[in-house]
Motif scaffolding. Structure first.
Motif, short mmCIF file in Angstrom:
data_model
loop_
_atom_site.label_atom_id
_atom_site.label_comp_id
_atom_site.label_asym_id
_atom_site.label_seq_id
_atom_site.Cartn_x
_atom_site.Cartn_y
_atom_site.Cartn_z
N UNK A 6 44.28 9.99 -17.07
CA UNK A 6 45.70 9.64 -17.07
C UNK A 6 46.21 9.44 -15.65
N UNK A 7 46.80 8.28 -15.41
CA UNK A 7 47.44 8.01 -14.14
C UNK A 7 46.47 7.86 -12.98
N UNK A 8 45.26 7.38 -13.26
CA UNK A 8 44.26 7.22 -12.19
C UNK A 8 44.59 6.03 -11.31
N UNK A 9 44.16 6.12 -10.06
CA UNK A 9 44.15 4.96 -9.18
C UNK A 9 42.81 4.26 -9.42
N UNK A 10 42.85 3.13 -10.09
CA UNK A 10 41.64 2.46 -10.53
C UNK A 10 41.17 1.50 -9.44
N UNK A 11 39.95 1.71 -8.96
CA UNK A 11 39.25 0.77 -8.10
C UNK A 11 38.12 0.24 -8.96
N UNK A 12 38.29 -0.98 -9.48
CA UNK A 12 37.51 -1.40 -10.65
C UNK A 12 36.10 -1.91 -10.35
N UNK A 13 35.72 -1.99 -9.06
CA UNK A 13 34.37 -2.42 -8.71
C UNK A 13 34.26 -3.90 -8.38
N UNK A 453 28.73 -0.71 -6.62
CA UNK A 453 28.83 -0.79 -8.08
C UNK A 453 28.51 -2.19 -8.61
N UNK A 454 29.50 -3.08 -8.62
CA UNK A 454 29.31 -4.36 -9.31
C UNK A 454 28.27 -5.24 -8.64
N UNK A 455 28.20 -5.20 -7.30
CA UNK A 455 27.21 -6.04 -6.63
C UNK A 455 25.80 -5.62 -7.02
N UNK A 456 25.57 -4.32 -7.10
CA UNK A 456 24.27 -3.82 -7.54
C UNK A 456 24.02 -4.16 -9.00
N UNK A 457 25.05 -4.00 -9.84
CA UNK A 457 24.90 -4.33 -11.27
C UNK A 457 24.57 -5.81 -11.46
N UNK A 458 25.17 -6.66 -10.63
CA UNK A 458 24.87 -8.09 -10.74
C UNK A 458 23.40 -8.37 -10.38
N UNK A 459 22.89 -7.72 -9.35
CA UNK A 459 21.48 -7.91 -9.00
C UNK A 459 20.60 -7.48 -10.16
N UNK A 460 20.98 -6.41 -10.86
CA UNK A 460 20.20 -5.89 -11.98
C UNK A 460 20.46 -6.65 -13.28
N UNK A 461 21.37 -7.62 -13.23
CA UNK A 461 21.75 -8.40 -14.41
C UNK A 461 22.25 -7.48 -15.53
N UNK A 462 23.21 -6.63 -15.17
CA UNK A 462 23.81 -5.69 -16.12
C UNK A 462 25.31 -5.96 -16.16
N UNK A 463 25.73 -6.96 -16.94
CA UNK A 463 27.14 -7.35 -16.93
C UNK A 463 28.08 -6.30 -17.49
N UNK A 464 27.57 -5.33 -18.25
CA UNK A 464 28.45 -4.32 -18.84
C UNK A 464 28.44 -3.02 -18.05
N UNK A 465 27.93 -3.06 -16.83
CA UNK A 465 27.98 -1.89 -15.94
C UNK A 465 28.53 -2.32 -14.58
N UNK A 466 28.96 -1.34 -13.80
CA UNK A 466 29.41 -1.61 -12.45
C UNK A 466 30.84 -2.09 -12.33
N UNK A 467 31.59 -2.11 -13.44
CA UNK A 467 32.98 -2.53 -13.44
C UNK A 467 33.78 -1.68 -14.42
N UNK A 468 35.05 -1.46 -14.08
CA UNK A 468 35.96 -0.83 -15.04
C UNK A 468 36.72 -1.93 -15.75
N UNK A 469 36.34 -2.15 -16.99
CA UNK A 469 37.04 -3.11 -17.85
C UNK A 469 36.79 -2.68 -19.29
#
Length: 529
Positions: A6-13, A453-469
Motif C-alpha cells: 500500500x502506497x509504495x513508491x514504484x520504480x517499475x524497472x 531488472x528489465x535489461x537483464x530480463x530482456x537478455x534472458x528473453x523473459x518478458x514477464x519478469x523484470x518489470x512491475x506491471x
C-alpha cells in the motif's frame, strides 16, 4: 488478493519515473496496480516511503551448489535477488558423465566447495534443472558451460577438437539447450575451455543462436590483452550470429588503468553495426577466483592429477615461475604476477593452512622466510588446488564508467564458500543502490533499477519478469532508498545488507520484514521455446 503493497513508491524497472501506487499480488502474479489506498487484500504491507521494484537479477552467479546445499540462501535473498544465472565461466556440473563430474568437482572446490554427503543425482542439464525445481530460494537460469562440455567430449588436452568430437559437442549442447539452458558460457582463462580455438567457439555459438540463446564468455584476458580479447568475442558473435553477453566486463591490472572508455567505444561500434551485446559488472575493485587459475595453461593440461605432478617437480616449478613472474601467464591475463595483490581468502584444510587466510602471498612469504612463488606452489599442493584467492587489480574509474553504459546489467560473480569470500556475494545489489546511486550519484535510481531488472530480463528473453506491471510474475523487492546499503566487508564478508524489507519470489515471501522465511518457491527458469 494475497498481498497488497500500500502506497509504495514504484520504480517499475523500465527506467520510467517513479510513481506512488498500491500493488496487489494474486498467486504468483501481479494482479492489479491502482491509486494509493484503493486496494485491500489478505495481507496489507504499509509501503509508504519505501521503493517497490522488480526483484534483482544476478546475471553472473556461482551459486550452482550453494542454492541446493544451503537452501536458506540468505546471501542472495537478503539483497533482493529473485533470479540468478548459473553455469558461469565455462565450468559447472552439467552436462557430465561420472568421470567428468569427478574431475569438475575437484577443479571447482575452490569456487563452490565439495559438500560431504551431497547427492549428485543428475548428469544432464535437464536433470539438474529438475533438481532445482524441487525447491530453491530464488529462481535460477542455467548456461551450458563450454569448458565442462569440452571436458566431456574432448578431455583435458590442449589441442583442437577432432571432427567427431566437435560433432558430439554440438549434439550435447543442442540437447542441453532443448532441455532449458538459456545459452552457453566460456572461461577462456580456465582449462580446458581455454584450449578451444575461435573457430570451435563459432561452431558452438551457431548452435546456441539456433536455439535462441546467448553466449556469455569470460574471455581470454582481462589484463595485457583485454581489448584484443573483447574484440575477439565480438567477432565470434558476429561470425556465428549469436547474441553476446560480456561476463564481468572489467578492465583490470595497471596496464588498463583509465582505459574503460576504449572498451566502451569498441562495444558502441559493434552495436552501431547491428551487434546484439550486453554486459555485466560487479561494483567492487578486487576480483576473486581459484588460486590455481593463475597457472599457465600448459601447466594445467591433463587435469588435477597432472597439474599436481608438475607442481611437485622442481624443474617444472622453474618453468612455471618464469611464466608467472617474467612472461605473464595466460592464467594471469598476460601480466607478470604481483604477489602483493594476490590474497588467499579460502582454504580446504583450515587446520593446516588457515593461518594463510587474509594474507597476500607476499605477506605469507615474508612471515615464513620463503620466496612468494614457493608459498604459492606449496599451498596448491597441500590443498590439492582447493584454494581460493582475491586479486586486488581493479580501478574505480573503470568500474564507474562501465556501469553507466546502456548495455550494462548487474552480476555479483560471488563465490559463497571459504573463510573470507568476496563480499560481493552478499552486497552487490545494495552497493549499487546505496553507494553508487545515493552516495555518489553515478546512476539515478530509476536507471540503476532498470540495469538490475528489465535489461537483464530482456537478455534472458523473459518478458514477464523484470518489470512491475499487471500480469507479470511477482518477483518483487521492497526497500528503503535512504538506508539500503551493503554491510559485508572483506574482514566480515557474510554480513547482510540494510534497508531491504520484503522480497517475494513467484509471489511468495522469502524475506519478511527483513527476516528470512522458510519458503523455497524458486524454480528453474528454462529457455523459452
Amino acid at each position: 488478493m494475497d498481498v497488497v503493497f500500500r502506497g509504495a513508491t514504484v520504480v517499475d524497472g523500465t527506467g520510467a519515473r517513479r510513481f506512488r501506487a498500491d500493488v496487489a499480488v494474486t498467486g504468483e502474479r501481479i494482479g492489479e496496480i491502482a491509486a494509493p489506498g484503493s486496494l485491500d487484500g489478505r495481507r496489507v504491507l504499509d509501503a509508504d516511503g519505501l521503493v517497490l521494484a522488480p526483484g534483482f537479477i544476478d546475471m553472473h552467479s556461482h551459486s550452482d551448489l550453494r542454492v541446493l546445499a544451503e537452501p536458506e540462501h540468505l546471501a542472495k535473498v537478503s539483497q533482493g535477488v529473485t533470479l540468478e544465472v548459473l553455469g558461469q565461466d565455462g565450468l559447472s556440473y552439467a552436462p557430465v558423465d561420472d568421470a567428468t563430474l569427478t574431475a569438475v568437482r575437484a577443479q571447482l572446490t575452490g569456487w563452490n566447495d565439495d559438500p560431504p554427503g551431497f547427492d549428485w543425482n543428475w548428469r544432464s542439464v535437464g536433470e539438474y534443472l529438475d533438481r532445482l525445481d524441487a525447491g530453491i530460494a530464488v529462481n535460477a537460469a542455467y548456461l551450458v558451460p563450454q569448458g565442462t562440455l569440452r571436458m566431456l567430449c574432448v578431455g583435458h588436452e590442449d589441442r583442437d577438437a577432432a571432427p567427431a568430437e566437435l560433432d558430439r559437442m554440438r549434439r550435447v549442447l543442442a540437447e542441453a539447450l532443448a532441455e532449458g539452458a538459456v545459452g552457453m558460457s566460456s572461461g577462456l582463462t580456465y582449462t580446458p575451455g581455454m584450449y578451444a580455438s575461435d573457430s570451435e567457439l563459432v561452431e558452438l555459438c551457431r548452435v546456441v543462436a539456433g536455439h535462441g540463446g546467448f553466449y556469455a564468455p569470460h574471455h581470454r584476458s582481462y589484463g595485457a590483452g583485454a581489448l584484443t580479447a573483447y574484440a575477439e568475442m565480438i567477432e565470434v558473435s558476429r561470425a556465428s550470429g549469436c547474441p553476446l553477453h560480456l561476463a564481468h566486463a572489467t578492465m583490470n591490472f595497471e596496464v588498463n588503468r583509465g582505459r574503460a572508455d576504449e572498451l566502451l567505444a569498441l562495444v558502441d561500434r559493434a552495436l552501431a553495426a547491428g551487434a546484439d551485446i550486453t554486459l555485466d559488472s560487479y561494483p567492487y575493485l578486487p576480483g576473486a577466483t581459484s588460486l590455481h587459475a593463475l597457472l599457465p595453461s600448459w601447466a594445467a593440461e591433463g587435469g588435477v592429477g597432472a597439474t599436481l605432478a608438475r607442481l611437485r617437480d622442481p624443474e617444472e616449478r622453474v618453468r612455471i615461475r618464469h611464466a608467472l613472474e617474467v612472461v605473464g601467464s595466460d592464467g594471469c591475463h598476460g601480466v607478470p604476477v604481483d604477489w602483493s595483490t594476490i590474497e588467499i581468502n579460502g582454504v580446504r584444510d583450515a587446520e593446516r593452512n588457515g593461518h594463510l587466510v587474509g594474507r597476500s602471498i607476499a605477506e605469507a612469504a615474508r612471515a615464513s622466510g620463503r620466496e612468494p612463488v614457493e608459498v604459492f606452489f606449496d599451498v596448491l599442493v597441500s590443498e590439492r588446488l582447493g584454494t581460493s584467492c582475491l586479486m586486488h587489480v581493479g580501478h574505480e574509474e573503470n568500474v564507474r564508467a562501465i556501469m553507466r553504459h546502456p548495455a550494462h546489467t548487474g552480476g555479483s560473480d560471488g563465490l559463497l564458500v571459504g573463510a573470507r569470500p568476496h563480499p560481493r556475494a552478499w552486497g552487490t545489489f545494495p552497493r549499487y543502490l546505496g553507494h553508487y546511486v545515493r552516495e555518489l550519484g553515478v546512476l539515478g535510481l530509476e536507471e540503476c533499477v532498470r540495469h538490475l531488472t528489465s535489461r537483464a530480463a530482456d537478455r534472458l528473453r523473459l518478458p514477464d519478469r523484470g518489470r512491475i506491471r499487471e500480469g507479470a510474475v511477482a518477483d518483487l523487492v521492497l526497500f528503503d532508498a535512504d538506508t539500503i546499503a551493503d554491510t559485508a566487508t572483506f574482514d566480515e564478508p557474510r554480513r547482510t545488507a540494510t534497508g531491504v524489507h520484503h522480497v517475494l519470489v513467484n509471489g511468495v515471501p522469502v524475506l519478511d520484514s527483513g527476516r528470512r522465511t522458510d519458503a523455497l518457491p524458486g524454480r528453474a527458469v528454462r529457455r523459452a521455446s
